[in-house]
Design an enzyme around this catalytic site. Sequence first.
Site, PDB file in Angstrom:
ATOM      1  N   CYS A 127      -4.035   6.121   0.152  1.00  0.00           N
ATOM      2  CA  CYS A 127      -3.316   4.856  -0.355  1.00  0.00           C
ATOM      3  C   CYS A 127      -3.053   5.089  -1.797  1.00  0.00           C
ATOM      4  O   CYS A 127      -3.815   3.925  -2.564  1.00  0.00           O
ATOM      5  CB  CYS A 127      -4.361   3.884  -0.040  1.00  0.00           C
ATOM      6  SG  CYS A 127      -4.634   3.617   1.652  1.00  0.00           S
ATOM      7  N   CYS A 144       0.820  -1.061   0.023  1.00  0.00           N
ATOM      8  CA  CYS A 144       0.265   0.065  -0.163  1.00  0.00           C
ATOM      9  C   CYS A 144       0.929   1.173   0.016  1.00  0.00           C
ATOM     10  O   CYS A 144       2.248   1.057  -0.007  1.00  0.00           O
ATOM     11  CB  CYS A 144      -0.886  -0.133   1.086  1.00  0.00           C
ATOM     12  SG  CYS A 144      -2.410   1.099   0.955  1.00  0.00           S
ATOM     13  N   LYS A 188     -12.393  -5.143   2.129  1.00  0.00           N
ATOM     14  CA  LYS A 188     -12.075  -4.483   3.326  1.00  0.00           C
ATOM     15  C   LYS A 188     -13.002  -3.241   3.531  1.00  0.00           C
ATOM     16  O   LYS A 188     -12.981  -2.511   2.585  1.00  0.00           O
ATOM     17  CB  LYS A 188     -10.690  -3.960   2.897  1.00  0.00           C
ATOM     18  CG  LYS A 188      -9.809  -2.881   3.748  1.00  0.00           C
ATOM     19  CD  LYS A 188      -8.605  -2.641   3.498  1.00  0.00           C
ATOM     20  CE  LYS A 188      -7.932  -1.616   4.239  1.00  0.00           C
ATOM     21  NZ  LYS A 188      -6.431  -1.307   4.156  1.00  0.00           N
ATOM     22  N   TYR A 203      -2.497  -9.301  16.165  1.00  0.00           N
ATOM     23  CA  TYR A 203      -1.697  -8.788  17.070  1.00  0.00           C
ATOM     24  C   TYR A 203      -1.610  -9.474  18.600  1.00  0.00           C
ATOM     25  O   TYR A 203      -0.563  -9.343  19.098  1.00  0.00           O
ATOM     26  CB  TYR A 203      -1.828  -7.200  17.438  1.00  0.00           C
ATOM     27  CG  TYR A 203      -1.907  -6.259  16.064  1.00  0.00           C
ATOM     28  CD1 TYR A 203      -0.741  -6.174  15.627  1.00  0.00           C
ATOM     29  CD2 TYR A 203      -3.161  -6.210  15.766  1.00  0.00           C
ATOM     30  CE1 TYR A 203      -0.716  -5.303  14.428  1.00  0.00           C
ATOM     31  CE2 TYR A 203      -3.384  -5.414  14.524  1.00  0.00           C
ATOM     32  CZ  TYR A 203      -1.980  -4.920  13.684  1.00  0.00           C
ATOM     33  OH  TYR A 203      -2.117  -4.141  12.500  1.00  0.00           O
ATOM     34  N   CYS A 247      -0.252   4.377   2.057  1.00  0.00           N
ATOM     35  CA  CYS A 247      -0.554   5.438   2.750  1.00  0.00           C
ATOM     36  C   CYS A 247       0.528   5.351   3.772  1.00  0.00           C
ATOM     37  O   CYS A 247       0.477   6.560   4.402  1.00  0.00           O
ATOM     38  CB  CYS A 247      -1.640   4.976   3.636  1.00  0.00           C
ATOM     39  SG  CYS A 247      -1.912   3.241   4.375  1.00  0.00           S
ATOM     40  N   SER A 294      -6.173  -3.618  14.611  1.00  0.00           N
ATOM     41  CA  SER A 294      -5.757  -2.943  15.504  1.00  0.00           C
ATOM     42  C   SER A 294      -6.974  -2.491  16.597  1.00  0.00           C
ATOM     43  O   SER A 294      -6.555  -2.779  17.842  1.00  0.00           O
ATOM     44  CB  SER A 294      -4.944  -1.815  15.014  1.00  0.00           C
ATOM     45  OG  SER A 294      -5.817  -0.729  14.373  1.00  0.00           O
ATOM     46  N   GLU A 344     -16.741  -7.716  -4.756  1.00  0.00           N
ATOM     47  CA  GLU A 344     -15.334  -7.804  -4.731  1.00  0.00           C
ATOM     48  C   GLU A 344     -14.549  -8.922  -4.871  1.00  0.00           C
ATOM     49  O   GLU A 344     -13.755  -9.009  -5.608  1.00  0.00           O
ATOM     50  CB  GLU A 344     -15.100  -7.068  -3.317  1.00  0.00           C
ATOM     51  CG  GLU A 344     -15.342  -5.608  -3.358  1.00  0.00           C
ATOM     52  CD  GLU A 344     -14.159  -4.570  -3.945  1.00  0.00           C
ATOM     53  OE1 GLU A 344     -13.408  -5.252  -4.492  1.00  0.00           O
ATOM     54  OE2 GLU A 344     -14.529  -3.379  -4.022  1.00  0.00           O
ATOM     55  N   LYS A 398     -11.633  -8.130   6.453  1.00  0.00           N
ATOM     56  CA  LYS A 398     -11.035  -7.204   7.124  1.00  0.00           C
ATOM     57  C   LYS A 398     -11.850  -5.999   7.386  1.00  0.00           C
ATOM     58  O   LYS A 398     -12.430  -5.484   6.806  1.00  0.00           O
ATOM     59  CB  LYS A 398      -9.819  -6.691   6.646  1.00  0.00           C
ATOM     60  CG  LYS A 398      -8.922  -5.698   7.541  1.00  0.00           C
ATOM     61  CD  LYS A 398      -7.759  -5.096   6.686  1.00  0.00           C
ATOM     62  CE  LYS A 398      -7.324  -3.992   7.423  1.00  0.00           C
ATOM     63  NZ  LYS A 398      -6.508  -3.066   6.913  1.00  0.00           N
TER      64      LYS A 398
HETATM   65  C1  PBG Z   1      -3.550   0.081   4.687  1.00  0.00           C
HETATM   66  C2  PBG Z   1      -3.842  -0.915   6.010  1.00  0.00           C
HETATM   67  C3  PBG Z   1      -4.616  -0.412   6.836  1.00  0.00           C
HETATM   68  C4  PBG Z   1      -4.546  -1.678   7.816  1.00  0.00           C
HETATM   69  C5  PBG Z   1      -3.825  -2.492   7.267  1.00  0.00           C
HETATM   70  N1  PBG Z   1      -3.292  -2.134   5.843  1.00  0.00           N
HETATM   71  C6  PBG Z   1      -5.161   0.914   7.432  1.00  0.00           C
HETATM   72  C7  PBG Z   1      -6.090   1.686   6.590  1.00  0.00           C
HETATM   73  O1  PBG Z   1      -6.487   0.933   5.551  1.00  0.00           O
HETATM   74  O2  PBG Z   1      -6.424   2.739   6.950  1.00  0.00           O
HETATM   75  C8  PBG Z   1      -5.203  -1.594   9.171  1.00  0.00           C
HETATM   76  C9  PBG Z   1      -4.598  -2.624   9.947  1.00  0.00           C
HETATM   77  C10 PBG Z   1      -5.154  -2.567  11.672  1.00  0.00           C
HETATM   78  O3  PBG Z   1      -5.963  -1.813  11.751  1.00  0.00           O
HETATM   79  O4  PBG Z   1      -4.646  -3.576  12.205  1.00  0.00           O
HETATM   80  N2  PBG Z   1      -2.213  -0.124   4.627  1.00  0.00           N
END
Ligand code: PBG
Length: 334
Positions: free
Chosen positions: A136, A126, A202, A320, A128, A281, A240, A255
């Site tokens: 992104c 990605c 996602k 995690y 970002c 997260s 998707e 996700k």
């Molecule tokens: C984008 C990406 C994100 C996460 C994984 N890859 C963040 C987003 O889309 O803003 C989030 C993973 C997480 O919250 O643990 N590179």
Amino acid sequence: MSMIALPSRHEPRRLRRRANLRALLREHHLHPGDFVLPLFLIEGEGLRREIASMPGVHQHSIDQAVAFCGEAVRLGIPGVLLFGVVDNACKDAHGSASWAADGLVQRGIAAIRAAHPQLLVIADACFCEYTEHGHCGVLDAQGDRDDSATLENLQRQAISYAEAGVDIIAPSGMVDGMVMAIREALDAARHEKVGILSYAIKYASAFYGPFRDAADSAPQFGDRKGYQMDPANRREAFRELALDISEGADMVMVKPALPYLDLIRDVRERCDLPVAAYNVSGEYSMLKAAARNGWLDERASVLEALLGIKRAGADFIITYHALDAARWLDQAPV
Ligand code: PBG
């Protein structure tokens, strides 16, 4: 007082009364082999920085990440998912630091591969974390993402990860056509063996909040709703999914995980590709915070959440909690 006696042939509790019977009849099990551990890489040496909104999770310099991976290997965790967290000075409008041959993730892949050949190395693909605007991909004059320019950069990034020795590339930017673009670029560069784990489904989720602290990747303006999915939608997920399968994804991901267990189940039933779930997260921080306050039993609640994700149909879980969960499972299997 009424005394209702259920006929004894209708007593499910007969099978629950003894621990060994419960163990015998348990339908789903968790193993350290179910987990992939996300890792945040930073420049420097000997550095291990805790992320304030994710207690117990650290950013690691490459040498520390290598040592940390050793712990994952000892615990039976099969793979890691790498993210690069670069200094602001390395960021630009395109995120070009992400495809540098000697970039942070590229060096991280090579170092982890060399030290732990048995570990599966997956790299998040990605922009970002590498763009100064935190979006992104490349933006056009209107501030909208320019997907064709972004796809070209994604191909550069994928090839550079492959040259560094990555096993699997996991594009997370929700760019239409990303799987096909990466597959074509990898094949053209003779990296046919590198697989693609697509972040196919996602959602634009509030649960990514702590990650954006961890990866320093929050958008500087606007949000990601223009490319990530609306949490209200289900059918859109199947479109998707179909696209990513047709483009050549080797595995697909849902996700976040916990608020989207229905989607994990749907995807499991609709396709035969391996399905990953990303326990993101915010899902981690939520349980961690409650546990730190003494409101939840951490071990029991984390293992229950992970088991729920597996029961929903995930083949593996990016989490995690991976190291903690693997240690707990080592002491007492679930
Ligand atoms: C984008 C990406 C994100 C996460 C994984 N890859 C963040 C987003 O889309 O803003 C989030 C993973 C997480 O919250 O643990 N590179």
